[in-house]
Design a protein around this motif. Structure first.
Motif, PDB file in Angstrom:
ATOM      1  N   GLN A  67       0.851  -1.250  -0.066  1.00 32.51           N
ATOM      2  CA  GLN A  67      -0.044   0.036  -0.187  1.00 32.51           C
ATOM      3  C   GLN A  67       0.868   1.218   0.089  1.00 32.51           C
ATOM      4  N   GLY A  68       0.392   2.372  -0.611  1.00 32.98           N
ATOM      5  CA  GLY A  68       1.018   3.310  -0.785  1.00 32.98           C
ATOM      6  C   GLY A  68       1.674   4.423   0.390  1.00 32.98           C
ATOM      7  N   ALA A  69       0.832   4.242   1.466  1.00 34.77           N
ATOM      8  CA  ALA A  69       1.128   5.034   2.655  1.00 34.77           C
ATOM      9  C   ALA A  69       2.447   4.691   3.438  1.00 34.77           C
ATOM     10  N   ARG A  70       3.232   5.559   3.753  1.00 33.00           N
ATOM     11  CA  ARG A  70       4.379   5.186   4.504  1.00 33.00           C
ATOM     12  C   ARG A  70       3.869   5.289   6.062  1.00 33.00           C
ATOM     13  N   VAL A  71       4.748   4.418   7.064  1.00 31.01           N
ATOM     14  CA  VAL A  71       4.293   4.186   8.455  1.00 31.01           C
ATOM     15  C   VAL A  71       5.329   4.970   9.195  1.00 31.01           C
ATOM     16  N   LEU A  72       4.937   5.674  10.429  1.00 29.50           N
ATOM     17  CA  LEU A  72       5.899   6.057  11.255  1.00 29.50           C
ATOM     18  C   LEU A  72       5.523   5.690  12.612  1.00 29.50           C
ATOM     19  N   PHE A  73       6.221   5.075  13.303  1.00 29.07           N
ATOM     20  CA  PHE A  73       5.676   4.782  14.787  1.00 29.07           C
ATOM     21  C   PHE A  73       6.132   6.139  15.728  1.00 29.07           C
ATOM     22  N   VAL A  74       5.139   6.406  16.592  1.00 30.19           N
ATOM     23  CA  VAL A  74       5.267   7.486  17.492  1.00 30.19           C
ATOM     24  C   VAL A  74       6.037   7.450  18.709  1.00 30.19           C
ATOM     25  N   ASP A  75       6.089   5.768  19.058  1.00 31.74           N
ATOM     26  CA  ASP A  75       6.576   5.587  20.247  1.00 31.74           C
ATOM     27  C   ASP A  75       7.276   4.003  19.964  1.00 31.74           C
ATOM     28  N   ASP A  76       7.968   3.592  20.734  1.00 35.35           N
ATOM     29  CA  ASP A  76       8.515   2.317  20.802  1.00 35.35           C
ATOM     30  C   ASP A  76       7.781   1.254  21.453  1.00 35.35           C
ATOM     31  N   ALA A  77       6.783   1.506  22.139  1.00 39.01           N
ATOM     32  CA  ALA A  77       6.166   0.477  22.914  1.00 39.01           C
ATOM     33  C   ALA A  77       5.181  -0.399  21.636  1.00 39.01           C
ATOM     34  N   ALA A  78       4.724   0.239  20.677  1.00 44.08           N
ATOM     35  CA  ALA A  78       3.972  -0.582  19.650  1.00 44.08           C
ATOM     36  C   ALA A  78       4.798  -1.306  18.752  1.00 44.08           C
ATOM     37  N   ARG A  79       6.168  -1.006  18.628  1.00 48.38           N
ATOM     38  CA  ARG A  79       6.945  -1.758  17.656  1.00 48.38           C
ATOM     39  C   ARG A  79       7.069  -3.255  17.749  1.00 48.38           C
ATOM     40  N   ALA A  80       6.916  -3.699  19.075  1.00 42.17           N
ATOM     41  CA  ALA A  80       7.470  -5.174  19.378  1.00 42.17           C
ATOM     42  C   ALA A  80       6.154  -5.914  19.620  1.00 42.17           C
ATOM     43  N   LEU A  81       4.901  -5.347  19.605  1.00 41.80           N
ATOM     44  CA  LEU A  81       3.626  -5.885  19.752  1.00 41.80           C
ATOM     45  C   LEU A  81       3.568  -7.161  18.454  1.00 41.80           C
ATOM     46  N   GLN A  82       3.131  -8.481  18.573  1.00 37.39           N
ATOM     47  CA  GLN A  82       3.017  -9.491  17.975  1.00 37.39           C
ATOM     48  C   GLN A  82       1.844  -9.551  16.996  1.00 37.39           C
ATOM     49  N   VAL A  83       1.992  -9.795  15.920  1.00 36.64           N
ATOM     50  CA  VAL A  83       0.784 -10.166  14.805  1.00 36.64           C
ATOM     51  C   VAL A  83       0.943 -11.434  14.330  1.00 36.64           C
ATOM     52  N   THR A  84      -0.491 -12.170  14.301  1.00 34.87           N
ATOM     53  CA  THR A  84      -0.511 -13.681  13.482  1.00 34.87           C
ATOM     54  C   THR A  84      -1.818 -13.482  12.703  1.00 34.87           C
ATOM     55  N   GLY A  85      -1.603 -14.024  11.370  1.00 40.58           N
ATOM     56  CA  GLY A  85      -2.771 -13.867  10.783  1.00 40.58           C
ATOM     57  C   GLY A  85      -2.523 -14.201   9.123  1.00 40.58           C
ATOM     58  N   VAL A  86      -3.450 -14.548   8.491  1.00 36.78           N
ATOM     59  CA  VAL A  86      -3.161 -14.400   6.982  1.00 36.78           C
ATOM     60  C   VAL A  86      -4.156 -13.572   6.210  1.00 36.78           C
ATOM     61  N   PHE A  87      -3.628 -12.630   5.396  1.00 33.94           N
ATOM     62  CA  PHE A  87      -4.161 -11.623   4.784  1.00 33.94           C
ATOM     63  C   PHE A  87      -4.319 -11.980   3.222  1.00 33.94           C
ATOM     64  N   ALA A  88      -4.920 -11.217   2.421  1.00 37.84           N
ATOM     65  CA  ALA A  88      -4.897 -11.175   0.921  1.00 37.84           C
ATOM     66  C   ALA A  88      -4.029 -10.070   0.585  1.00 37.84           C
ATOM     67  N   LEU A  89      -2.889 -10.157  -0.359  1.00 34.39           N
ATOM     68  CA  LEU A  89      -1.930  -9.351  -0.506  1.00 34.39           C
ATOM     69  C   LEU A  89      -2.443  -7.848  -1.232  1.00 34.39           C
TER      70      LEU A  89
END
Length: 308
Positions: free
Chosen positions: A255-277
């Motif tokens: 997707q075209g939008a860039r992503v910026l993390f405002v704080d470090d706490a969110a960076r390490a959160l874990q994600v599991t899932g299957v999605f359409a490209l």
């Protein structure tokens, strides 16, 4: 609608003017560019609109209600110190790479290319590379993104791929190379390749293995999880206990939008899932609904901050 090329130029002027390094000559040149055509002025006004929007987020014109804005200082401090960085992130990816790469793809675009030797290349979204076939050599340089290589067998002409610190040499096989800010990643799905970094002995990597380059150093081979690592070739995004920062880094290719993390706490959160490209919004919806984070969507930019 303003032409994307004009918006790109306007963004470059805006980044320069707010970088702290702009000279009087730079300011005069920016003003001359703006007055050269009505379309230039319109493009700069659109870019300045984002700057103004950032200012509103930093300093609300009126005291916001608790219901609408929680913990406003959480956004104000990082944004006040990183406004120029945000504008730089808003520049279209590959602005400079596109000038010299032989082939590139935009976010969400997957493209196949048959080379003159019969090798088949498949580029993932937001990728760029060039190639050179001279003096009995077949050479590829990956500038960014990811590509799958099905190399035509030819022992007389080795096929080499360079990606940052990574150097890969084969005569005929299938493998995938990914290059991002963290380093390069090689996944071999067929045959055997030789992987190396500058000044190091080549390391054999066989089908079913993957290796990474981190900090310029080639790491030990690992078992390849093809279902997750090569999911993009099947039109999928597969995450298994992946840090949110890595998920968004991969999502930027879709997707075209860039992503910026405002704080470090969110960076390490874990994600599991299957999605359409081809449905990156599904990932964003899942992140917002299942993780303690909130997303703020700006033109061409997504800000990510932890809740609580």
């Amino acid at each position: 609608m303003t032409h994307p090329a004009l918006l790109a130029q306007a963004r470059e002027w805006q980044v320069l003017l707010h970088s702290g390094r702009a000279t009087e000559a730079d300011r005069a040149a920016a003003d001359a560019w703006r007055r050269a055509a009505p379309e230039h002025d319109r493009a700069l006004r659109e870019v300045e609109g984002l700057w103004a929007l950032l200012g509103q987020i930093e300093r609300p014109a009126q005291p916001p209600s608790v219901r609408v804005v929680r913990r406003p200082l959480r956004w104000a401090v990082p944004l006040a110190s990183a406004a120029a960085v945000l504008l730089a992130l808003w520049l279209p990816r590959g602005t400079w790479v596109g000038l010299y790469a032989d082939i590139s793809t935009g976010p969400g675009e997957v493209r196949e290319l048959r080379l003159e030797d019969g090798s088949l290349l498949t580029l993932n979204g937001d990728s760029a590379l060039d190639w050179q076939f001279v003096d009995g050599r077949r050479e590829i340089r990956l500038y960014r993104g990811e590509a799958d290589f099905q190399v035509a067998h030819d022992p007389r002409r080795p096929f080499t791929v360079s990606a940052g610190e990574a150097h890969i040499r084969v005569t005929g096989t299938r493998f995938d190379v990914r290059l991002d800010p963290e380093g390069a990643d090689l996944a071999v799905s067929g045959g055997r390749v030789l992987a190396s970094s500058e000044g190091r002995e080549p390391l054999p990597v066989v089908a079913g293995q993957q290796v990474q380059w981190r900090g310029g150093e080639l790491q030990a081979p690992q078992v390849l999880d093809a279902r997750q690592r090569l999911a993009w070739q099947r039109g999928k995004l597969v995450f298994r206990d992946r840090p949110l920062a890595q998920v968004f880094a991969e999502l930027e290719r879709s997707q075209g939008a860039r992503v910026l993390f405002v704080d470090d706490a969110a960076r390490a959160l874990q994600v599991t899932g299957v999605f359409a490209l081809d449905d990156p919004q599904a990932v964003l919806r899942a992140v917002e609904s299942t993780l303690p984070v909130r997303l703020v969507r700006l033109p061409g930019l997504i800000l990510v901050a932890s809740r609580g």
